[in-house]
Design a protein around this motif. Structure first.
Motif, PDB file in Angstrom:
ATOM      1  N   ARG A 151       0.956  -1.190   0.012  1.00 26.98           N
ATOM      2  CA  ARG A 151      -0.166   0.002  -0.100  1.00 26.98           C
ATOM      3  C   ARG A 151       0.787   1.347  -0.058  1.00 26.98           C
ATOM      4  O   ARG A 151       1.823   1.305   0.604  1.00 26.98           O
ATOM      5  CB  ARG A 151      -1.034   0.061   1.270  1.00 26.98           C
ATOM      6  CG  ARG A 151      -1.817  -1.046   1.297  1.00 26.98           C
ATOM      7  CD  ARG A 151      -3.160  -0.882   2.300  1.00 26.98           C
ATOM      8  NE  ARG A 151      -2.319  -0.509   3.618  1.00 26.98           N
ATOM      9  CZ  ARG A 151      -3.114   0.109   4.860  1.00 26.98           C
ATOM     10  NH1 ARG A 151      -4.091   0.404   4.643  1.00 26.98           N
ATOM     11  NH2 ARG A 151      -2.333   0.232   5.792  1.00 26.98           N
ATOM     12  N   VAL A 152       0.681   2.252  -0.872  1.00 20.78           N
ATOM     13  CA  VAL A 152       1.152   3.414  -0.878  1.00 20.78           C
ATOM     14  C   VAL A 152       0.095   4.420  -0.472  1.00 20.78           C
ATOM     15  O   VAL A 152      -0.994   4.526  -1.167  1.00 20.78           O
ATOM     16  CB  VAL A 152       1.759   3.919  -2.207  1.00 20.78           C
ATOM     17  CG1 VAL A 152       2.365   5.326  -2.317  1.00 20.78           C
ATOM     18  CG2 VAL A 152       2.670   2.883  -2.677  1.00 20.78           C
ATOM     19  N   LEU A 153       0.383   5.210   0.486  1.00 24.03           N
ATOM     20  CA  LEU A 153      -0.737   6.088   1.317  1.00 24.03           C
ATOM     21  C   LEU A 153      -0.431   7.373   1.312  1.00 24.03           C
ATOM     22  O   LEU A 153       0.833   7.807   1.702  1.00 24.03           O
ATOM     23  CB  LEU A 153      -1.025   5.757   2.648  1.00 24.03           C
ATOM     24  CG  LEU A 153      -1.613   4.148   2.715  1.00 24.03           C
ATOM     25  CD1 LEU A 153      -0.582   3.275   3.110  1.00 24.03           C
ATOM     26  CD2 LEU A 153      -2.886   4.189   3.519  1.00 24.03           C
ATOM     27  N   VAL A 154      -1.235   8.486   0.956  1.00 26.68           N
ATOM     28  CA  VAL A 154      -0.795  10.016   1.280  1.00 26.68           C
ATOM     29  C   VAL A 154      -1.746  10.796   1.798  1.00 26.68           C
ATOM     30  O   VAL A 154      -3.098  10.362   2.002  1.00 26.68           O
ATOM     31  CB  VAL A 154      -0.638  10.461  -0.289  1.00 26.68           C
ATOM     32  CG1 VAL A 154       0.521   9.757  -1.141  1.00 26.68           C
ATOM     33  CG2 VAL A 154      -1.881  10.371  -0.894  1.00 26.68           C
ATOM     34  N   GLU A 195      -8.101  13.353   8.386  1.00 29.80           N
ATOM     35  CA  GLU A 195      -8.912  12.122   7.708  1.00 29.80           C
ATOM     36  C   GLU A 195      -7.911  10.968   7.479  1.00 29.80           C
ATOM     37  O   GLU A 195      -6.638  11.196   7.565  1.00 29.80           O
ATOM     38  CB  GLU A 195      -9.421  12.677   6.387  1.00 29.80           C
ATOM     39  CG  GLU A 195     -10.468  13.590   6.510  1.00 29.80           C
ATOM     40  CD  GLU A 195     -11.163  14.009   5.236  1.00 29.80           C
ATOM     41  OE1 GLU A 195     -10.806  13.448   4.075  1.00 29.80           O
ATOM     42  OE2 GLU A 195     -12.041  14.499   5.072  1.00 29.80           O
ATOM     43  N   PRO A 196      -8.535   9.741   7.469  1.00 28.86           N
ATOM     44  CA  PRO A 196      -7.434   8.673   7.047  1.00 28.86           C
ATOM     45  C   PRO A 196      -6.715   8.863   5.844  1.00 28.86           C
ATOM     46  O   PRO A 196      -7.216   9.542   4.847  1.00 28.86           O
ATOM     47  CB  PRO A 196      -8.561   7.470   6.869  1.00 28.86           C
ATOM     48  CG  PRO A 196      -9.643   7.723   7.611  1.00 28.86           C
ATOM     49  CD  PRO A 196      -9.859   9.303   7.384  1.00 28.86           C
ATOM     50  N   MET A 197      -5.573   8.403   5.744  1.00 29.27           N
ATOM     51  CA  MET A 197      -4.618   8.683   4.584  1.00 29.27           C
ATOM     52  C   MET A 197      -5.460   7.852   3.485  1.00 29.27           C
ATOM     53  O   MET A 197      -6.285   6.842   3.567  1.00 29.27           O
ATOM     54  CB  MET A 197      -3.250   7.991   4.706  1.00 29.27           C
ATOM     55  CG  MET A 197      -2.487   9.036   5.489  1.00 29.27           C
ATOM     56  SD  MET A 197      -0.536   8.565   5.462  1.00 29.27           S
ATOM     57  CE  MET A 197      -0.699   7.391   6.981  1.00 29.27           C
ATOM     58  N   HIS A 198      -5.145   8.473   2.143  1.00 28.49           N
ATOM     59  CA  HIS A 198      -5.438   7.782   1.230  1.00 28.49           C
ATOM     60  C   HIS A 198      -4.559   6.859   0.353  1.00 28.49           C
ATOM     61  O   HIS A 198      -3.524   7.083   0.030  1.00 28.49           O
ATOM     62  CB  HIS A 198      -5.904   8.838  -0.124  1.00 28.49           C
ATOM     63  CG  HIS A 198      -6.408   8.184  -1.157  1.00 28.49           C
ATOM     64  ND1 HIS A 198      -7.517   8.056  -1.654  1.00 28.49           N
ATOM     65  CD2 HIS A 198      -5.552   8.575  -2.418  1.00 28.49           C
ATOM     66  CE1 HIS A 198      -7.318   7.443  -2.889  1.00 28.49           C
ATOM     67  NE2 HIS A 198      -6.383   7.909  -3.361  1.00 28.49           N
ATOM     68  N   ALA A 199      -5.190   5.642   0.157  1.00 27.99           N
ATOM     69  CA  ALA A 199      -4.537   4.449  -0.483  1.00 27.99           C
ATOM     70  C   ALA A 199      -4.630   4.471  -1.898  1.00 27.99           C
ATOM     71  O   ALA A 199      -5.465   4.727  -2.458  1.00 27.99           O
ATOM     72  CB  ALA A 199      -4.691   3.244   0.015  1.00 27.99           C
TER      73      ALA A 199
END
Length: 201
Positions: free
Chosen positions: A132-135, A191-195
């Motif tokens: 997973r790559v999260l930003v 907010e939760p990070m975006h995958a």
């Protein structure tokens, strides 16, 4: 199974897949880069690469992110060396019942926050389907736990905007369009990070 502690400052190790009798001439070799990116991470990496021939090597990232300036400086070092980048977690599996211990590169790893910008530095980049790559937006580290309740000065805002400008310049240096930074800046820190989806990757 044992893996590196991601809460500690990033450490670098040259790892080899084991046992070699199982993988033969297909055994992998990689640079494990696990942990938080700090202001000292570029110096740690500089010390690690000293005296090593790493031409054609791949650096496997497993990180929650960290320092903007640390990530930019590390990325520039990786690009200067022509290293490939991927997302992966080095796992040591203890031997049991007479079996030899194993060392594998697991694709089940996360590259979060500033880590994707380090991933961007690879001369070649790959992200396994299981990784997973999260930003998310960059934010002041000492106020990330409860950003909506914190107070901010004009100097704080200048610092954040300056870092955004540095990331934009760095992203262009890596030959990438602005979509990664643009996407990250749309995700507030509460907010939760975006995958990233496969299409976004």
């Amino acid at each position: 199974a044992k893996a590196a502690d991601r809460t500690l400052p990033m450490q670098f190790e040259l790892r080899h897949e084991m046992p070699t009798d199982a993988c033969g001439n297909q055994c992998l070799t990689w640079i494990s880069a696990a942990g938080a990116i700090t202001a000292d991470t570029p110096r740690t990496f500089h010390d690690f690469i000293h005296g090593r021939d790493l031409q054609g090597a791949t650096i496997a990232l497993d990180s929650d992110g960290g320092s903007v300036l640390g990530a930019i400086a590390l990325g520039r070092q990786i690009r200067a060396l022509g290293l490939a980048t991927t997302v992966g977690r080095t796992v040591e599996i203890d031997g049991s019942k007479g079996k030899a211990p194993h060392v594998i590169l697991s694709p089940r790893a996360d590259c979060e926050s500033l880590c994707p910008f380090v991933l961007l530095a690879g001369a070649n980049r790959s992200v396994p389907a299981e990784a997973r790559v999260l930003v998310h937006q960059i934010w002041l580290g000492d106020r990330r736990d409860d950003p909506t309740a914190a107070n901010y000065s004009a100097e704080d805002l200048v610092l954040v905007q300056r870092d955004i400008g540095r990331l934009a310049q760095y992203t262009a240096e890596m030959g990438a369009p602005a979509e990664l930074l643009n996407l990250a800046l749309r995700i507030p820190p509460w907010e939760p990070m975006h995958a990233l989806t496969r299409d976004e990757l």
